[in-house]
Design a protein around this motif. Structure first.
Motif, PDB file in Angstrom:
ATOM      1  N   LYS A  98      32.615  53.750  52.630  1.00 39.12           N
ATOM      2  CA  LYS A  98      33.264  53.339  53.812  1.00 39.12           C
ATOM      3  C   LYS A  98      34.396  52.197  53.779  1.00 39.12           C
ATOM      4  CE  LYS A  98      31.998  50.508  58.240  1.00 39.12           C
ATOM      5  NZ  LYS A  98      30.985  49.609  58.982  1.00 39.12           N
ATOM      6  N   ASP A  99      35.786  52.579  54.322  1.00 35.12           N
ATOM      7  CA  ASP A  99      36.789  51.649  54.195  1.00 35.12           C
ATOM      8  C   ASP A  99      37.331  51.465  52.667  1.00 35.12           C
ATOM      9  OD1 ASP A  99      36.674  51.714  56.903  1.00 35.12           O
ATOM     10  OD2 ASP A  99      35.666  49.951  57.104  1.00 35.12           O
ATOM     11  N   GLY A 100      37.313  52.611  52.164  1.00 37.73           N
ATOM     12  CA  GLY A 100      37.690  52.418  50.649  1.00 37.73           C
ATOM     13  C   GLY A 100      36.511  51.699  49.697  1.00 37.73           C
ATOM     14  N   HIS A 101      35.240  51.710  50.230  1.00 41.86           N
ATOM     15  CA  HIS A 101      34.070  51.004  49.327  1.00 41.86           C
ATOM     16  C   HIS A 101      33.131  51.926  49.017  1.00 41.86           C
ATOM     17  CE1 HIS A 101      36.536  47.296  51.091  1.00 41.86           C
ATOM     18  NE2 HIS A 101      35.681  46.904  50.120  1.00 41.86           N
ATOM     19  N   LEU A 102      32.353  51.756  47.948  1.00 45.67           N
ATOM     20  CA  LEU A 102      31.122  52.399  47.789  1.00 45.67           C
ATOM     21  C   LEU A 102      29.874  51.412  48.023  1.00 45.67           C
ATOM     22  CD1 LEU A 102      32.186  54.514  44.780  1.00 45.67           C
ATOM     23  CD2 LEU A 102      31.968  55.338  47.289  1.00 45.67           C
ATOM     24  N   GLY A 112      27.130  51.795  39.206  1.00 41.21           N
ATOM     25  CA  GLY A 112      28.630  52.169  39.478  1.00 41.21           C
ATOM     26  C   GLY A 112      29.279  51.806  37.795  1.00 41.21           C
ATOM     27  N   ASN A 113      29.029  50.993  37.238  1.00 45.29           N
ATOM     28  CA  ASN A 113      29.601  50.701  35.935  1.00 45.29           C
ATOM     29  C   ASN A 113      29.183  51.783  34.911  1.00 45.29           C
ATOM     30  OD1 ASN A 113      30.959  47.993  35.471  1.00 45.29           O
ATOM     31  ND2 ASN A 113      29.099  47.695  36.713  1.00 45.29           N
ATOM     32  N   ILE A 405      32.401  41.937  24.683  1.00 48.28           N
ATOM     33  CA  ILE A 405      33.203  41.672  25.719  1.00 48.28           C
ATOM     34  C   ILE A 405      32.712  42.393  26.941  1.00 48.28           C
ATOM     35  CG2 ILE A 405      34.938  43.485  25.156  1.00 48.28           C
ATOM     36  CD1 ILE A 405      37.014  41.523  26.174  1.00 48.28           C
ATOM     37  N   SER A 406      32.635  41.831  28.165  1.00 48.29           N
ATOM     38  CA  SER A 406      32.585  42.572  29.364  1.00 48.29           C
ATOM     39  C   SER A 406      33.368  42.636  30.302  1.00 48.29           C
ATOM     40  CB  SER A 406      31.462  41.403  30.156  1.00 48.29           C
ATOM     41  OG  SER A 406      32.048  40.092  30.328  1.00 48.29           O
ATOM     42  N   LEU A 407      33.440  43.824  31.005  1.00 44.17           N
ATOM     43  CA  LEU A 407      34.559  44.530  32.104  1.00 44.17           C
ATOM     44  C   LEU A 407      33.782  45.360  32.659  1.00 44.17           C
ATOM     45  CD1 LEU A 407      35.382  47.404  30.615  1.00 44.17           C
ATOM     46  CD2 LEU A 407      36.121  45.611  28.717  1.00 44.17           C
ATOM     47  N   GLY A 408      34.413  45.465  34.049  1.00 38.82           N
ATOM     48  CA  GLY A 408      33.460  46.489  34.914  1.00 38.82           C
ATOM     49  C   GLY A 408      34.512  46.554  36.325  1.00 38.82           C
ATOM     50  N   VAL A 409      33.481  47.234  37.331  1.00 39.27           N
ATOM     51  CA  VAL A 409      34.124  47.692  38.196  1.00 39.27           C
ATOM     52  C   VAL A 409      34.155  46.777  39.390  1.00 39.27           C
ATOM     53  CG1 VAL A 409      33.483  49.916  37.664  1.00 39.27           C
ATOM     54  CG2 VAL A 409      31.925  48.646  39.280  1.00 39.27           C
ATOM     55  N   TYR A 428      36.993  50.566  40.989  1.00 38.01           N
ATOM     56  CA  TYR A 428      36.278  52.104  40.284  1.00 38.01           C
ATOM     57  C   TYR A 428      37.157  52.707  39.368  1.00 38.01           C
ATOM     58  CZ  TYR A 428      32.756  55.680  39.627  1.00 38.01           C
ATOM     59  OH  TYR A 428      31.754  56.645  39.069  1.00 38.01           O
ATOM     60  N   ASP A 429      38.301  52.987  39.908  1.00 32.79           N
ATOM     61  CA  ASP A 429      39.267  54.197  39.284  1.00 32.79           C
ATOM     62  C   ASP A 429      39.952  53.345  38.376  1.00 32.79           C
ATOM     63  OD1 ASP A 429      38.596  56.288  41.078  1.00 32.79           O
ATOM     64  OD2 ASP A 429      40.099  55.783  42.430  1.00 32.79           O
ATOM     65  N   ASP A 430      40.570  52.051  38.454  1.00 24.36           N
ATOM     66  CA  ASP A 430      41.017  51.148  37.517  1.00 24.36           C
ATOM     67  C   ASP A 430      40.243  51.187  36.097  1.00 24.36           C
ATOM     68  OD1 ASP A 430      43.306  50.970  38.889  1.00 24.36           O
ATOM     69  OD2 ASP A 430      42.791  48.852  39.614  1.00 24.36           O
ATOM     70  N   ASN A 431      38.748  50.942  36.338  1.00 23.57           N
ATOM     71  CA  ASN A 431      38.103  50.697  35.344  1.00 23.57           C
ATOM     72  C   ASN A 431      37.906  52.078  34.589  1.00 23.57           C
ATOM     73  OD1 ASN A 431      34.605  50.618  34.383  1.00 23.57           O
ATOM     74  ND2 ASN A 431      35.860  48.766  34.034  1.00 23.57           N
TER      75      ASN A 431
END
Length: 444
Positions: A98-102, A112-113, A405-409, A428-431
């Motif tokens: 919805k509106d660019g969100h999951l 999602g990660n 190191i931590s990184l995510g969506v 999500y796409d950037d990750n």
């Protein structure tokens, strides 16, 4: 090339549909086997260790390079309960766009990660004829939301696991849209404190001669904390605190946000404890331990009046720990201090516990990831040596001594653990692209 993003969004939909709540021990084997099948389909060598209630999933992808380094990607597939259901705008166990969100329970924390990282690996393999410049091992556990029970036992059974760098489960963009990269987290020990002053609840007319459990408990709790100074009074509580080094202090000082922003954003009405202690609020948040009462329960709590003298009272409590502090030692100090103050009758029962950890943020592998973030995201990444939250980094680092190191969506509005948990598709796409950059960096 196959539409890998769509393929793994379908997997994400299937993962969200499994209510893998470790607190209730629901759907954990089913979720582990779904992930194992996905790893096998991608060409990994998969082992599902079911020695304990939450299976550990290991998926290994080997490089052809003789001197290839090894990257471990850690995630967890368990989630928090979704209740209260009435506060969700959609079914929490149905992935909703919805509106660019999951939207869905676990879409950020942490399923999602998982699928973003699998997408990155699949796209990289497609683009490079199935070849990798680095060995990649996926490590999926199923009890992170319940203090990673048995993770240390699992890791002890798998001494073959080695790494040069560990990519941790998740991460966010901050309110300004900058990527956040972290290298640590606090530990925790949670416990119940119970007062029992009679075999049954009594008529409150007896309060002139019989101590109430509610009074007994709150009086004991009050001895633990100095309300004037904001200090925890338990002897030895601060003795083992690992002092942050200069780089760690500088990284925290450089984090965006002011004390005034913090007070406004969280609608704080009480004086800050860090002001009482005359310490910097950021240093306190990231580098100091805490003692907290999560909840209190005793006597009659319904509408109207019931003149009762409660026979039992219970507090759910926690101590957030920093590196150097041991959960069991800390709980023992609390128990001993209560006894010394005349409250040996209070029962202290441990529920969960794990130590804290901080990576060396000057490690060359971590500095490489920070530099790669500058190539993909606008502006300087926000780098933090630790988090105010808790996770099992110490267990993993003790078994597999490698920088983390931590990184995510995620982003600031992801609502982890809350109704309407969500991620932005653009993040999500950037990750996905970021993880591919990290994989490709081992080509050189």
């Amino acid at each position: 090339m196959a539409n890998r993003k769509a393929e793994y969004l379908t997997l994400l939909k299937e993962l969200i549909a499994l209510p893998s709540v470790s607190a209730k021990r629901e759907s954990l084997p089913e979720t582990a086997h779904l992930l194992g099948s996905a790893l096998e389909k991608l060409g990994g060598q998969v082992e599902i260790d079911e020695s304990y209630f939450a299976p550990l999933v290991i998926g290994q992808f080997k490089s052809q390079k003789a001197d290839a380094k090894t990257l471990i990607i850690y995630n967890h597939y368990d989630v928090q309960p979704a209740e209260p259901f009435n506060l969700w705008d959609s079914d929490p166990w149905t992935l909703t766009e919805k509106d660019g969100h999951l939207i869905g329970r676990g879409v950020d924390d942490d399923k999602g990660n998982i699928t973003a990282r699998l997408t990155a690996l699949a796209e990289y393999l497609d683009d490079h004829d199935g070849q990798l410049p680095v060995n990649i091992t996926f490590l999926f556990e199923g009890s992170e939301e319940t203090a990673s029970q048995h993770l240390d036992d699992y890791l002890a059974q798998h001494p073959e696991l080695k790494a040069d760098l560990i990519i941790w489960e998740s991460g966010n963009k901050d309110a300004q849209g900058q990527i956040e990269l972290g290298g640590g987290n606090k530990g925790i020990v949670t416990f119940d404190i119970t007062a029992q002053t009679a075999g049954i609840d009594l008529h409150s007319s007896l309060a002139t001669i019989v101590d109430s459990a509610a009074w007994r408990l709150t009086q004991g709790l009050a001895t633990l904390f100095d309300p004037k100074t904001g200090e925890i009074k338990v002897p030895g509580f601060y003795d083992d605190v690992q002092t942050p080094n200069g780089r760690e202090q500088a990284l925290i000082a450089a984090l965006p946000g002011t004390k005034e922003d913090f007070i406004k954003d969280y609608q704080i009405q009480a004086p800050l404890l860090s002001d009482k202690r005359q310490t910097d609020w950021k240093n306190a948040l990231y580098f100091e331990p805490s003692l907290n009462i999560e909840g209190l329960s005793s006597g009659y709590e319904e509408a109207g009046v019931k003149t009762v003298l409660p026979a039992q009272a219970t507090a759910k409590a926690e101590a957030r720990l920093v590196p150097g502090m041991d959960p069991d030692k800390t709980l023992g100090q609390i128990r001993d201090y209560l006894a010394d103050q005349g409250f040996a009758d209070l029962t202290v029962t441990k529920t969960l516990g794990q130590p804290g950890y901080r990576s060396d943020m000057s490690d060359s592998e971590i500095l490489k990831v920070i530099d790669l973030a500058k190539n993909l995201y606008p502006g300087e990444p926000v780098v933090s040596p630790t988090s105010p939250g808790t996770g099992p980094m110490a267990y993993v680092n003790n078994a597999i001594p490698a920088p983390i190191i931590s990184l995510g969506v995620g982003y600031q509005g992801a609502l982890d653990h809350a109704p309407n948990e969500n991620i932005r598709i653009a993040d999500y796409d950037d990750n996905i692209n970021f993880v591919k950059l990290i994989i490709d960096s081992y080509t050189h």
